[in-house]
Design a protein around this motif. Sequence first.
Motif, short mmCIF file in Angstrom:
data_model
loop_
_atom_site.label_atom_id
_atom_site.label_comp_id
_atom_site.label_asym_id
_atom_site.label_seq_id
_atom_site.Cartn_x
_atom_site.Cartn_y
_atom_site.Cartn_z
N ARG A 32 -24.46 -39.21 -9.34
CA ARG A 32 -24.13 -38.60 -8.05
C ARG A 32 -22.66 -38.21 -7.90
O ARG A 32 -22.34 -37.28 -7.17
CB ARG A 32 -24.52 -39.55 -6.91
N THR A 59 -25.95 -34.82 -9.25
CA THR A 59 -27.09 -34.63 -8.36
C THR A 59 -27.71 -35.99 -8.06
O THR A 59 -27.46 -36.97 -8.77
CB THR A 59 -28.14 -33.69 -8.97
N ASP A 60 -28.50 -36.04 -7.02
CA ASP A 60 -29.16 -37.28 -6.60
C ASP A 60 -30.56 -37.30 -7.22
O ASP A 60 -31.37 -36.41 -6.96
CB ASP A 60 -29.25 -37.33 -5.08
N THR A 110 -34.12 -44.28 -4.96
CA THR A 110 -33.37 -44.14 -6.21
C THR A 110 -34.04 -44.85 -7.37
O THR A 110 -34.24 -44.27 -8.44
CB THR A 110 -31.94 -44.69 -6.03
#
Length: 260
Positions: A32, A59-60, A110
């Motif tokens: 991230r 990016t996530d 996540t």
Amino acid sequence: MHVIVTGGSSGIGLEVARLYAARGARLTLIARDPAKLEEARRDLLLPGDVQADIRVVATDVGCDAALSAAIAAAETDFGPCDILVAAAGVVEPEVFEKLSGSTFAEQVTTNLLGVANAVRAVYPGMKACGRGRIMIVSSGAGLIGIYGYTAYCASKSALTGFAEALAMEASGSGVGIAICFPPDTFTPQLERELEKRPPEAQALIGKASPWPAKDVARRIVRAIDRGTPRLYFGFSITGLGLFGSLVKPLVTWWYRRKPA
């Protein structure tokens, strides 16, 4: 060889990337924080190298569309993914009644959905090529419930079911699915975690010393090389993984009887 590592800016992911960089692999690191990713890229460059086959993407992993686009772009540049190491993860210890819904959801998004999103982005291409290896990084905490870790344990234990089901689906395709269960590991995330870890959890987890990230990464890469479907670390985690139905009642009994 194109290796994609989520959570590749630090900790276990970065050390896994370092081992593959030494083999001359083309690397895509996903995390991230752009600054940490660029620092990781510089760290992996050999002395004198100005440019190497190392791509970093901020990016996530919890955002399916963004991650899919990032991996598609990486495969355009470096070719189809040969190895995916899904190491991105977050942990926020707190007892359940004090844990906000958003913090709980972040860990599940996540740690569980982020892995599924990464796998979804590479799995069809691997099947089409008839080859590829996927290593899912779970945790020793995915094998037993721990005080103050309801969200983390839930998200990491769910990865076992995901890996087992996916391995069944991948049978005969040439794509290998594996999962590993690292112990506490010396990483920047562990340093932050320890500041919030409840003493009730430390009484159980703290019995074993953390492992160096390099040692964990070395065993992960060796397991990928050998096609090992499950990788446990240390005596305690191996015992939980192989004999959980026998070991966990004893652990629970000990925990409830120990002095306050």
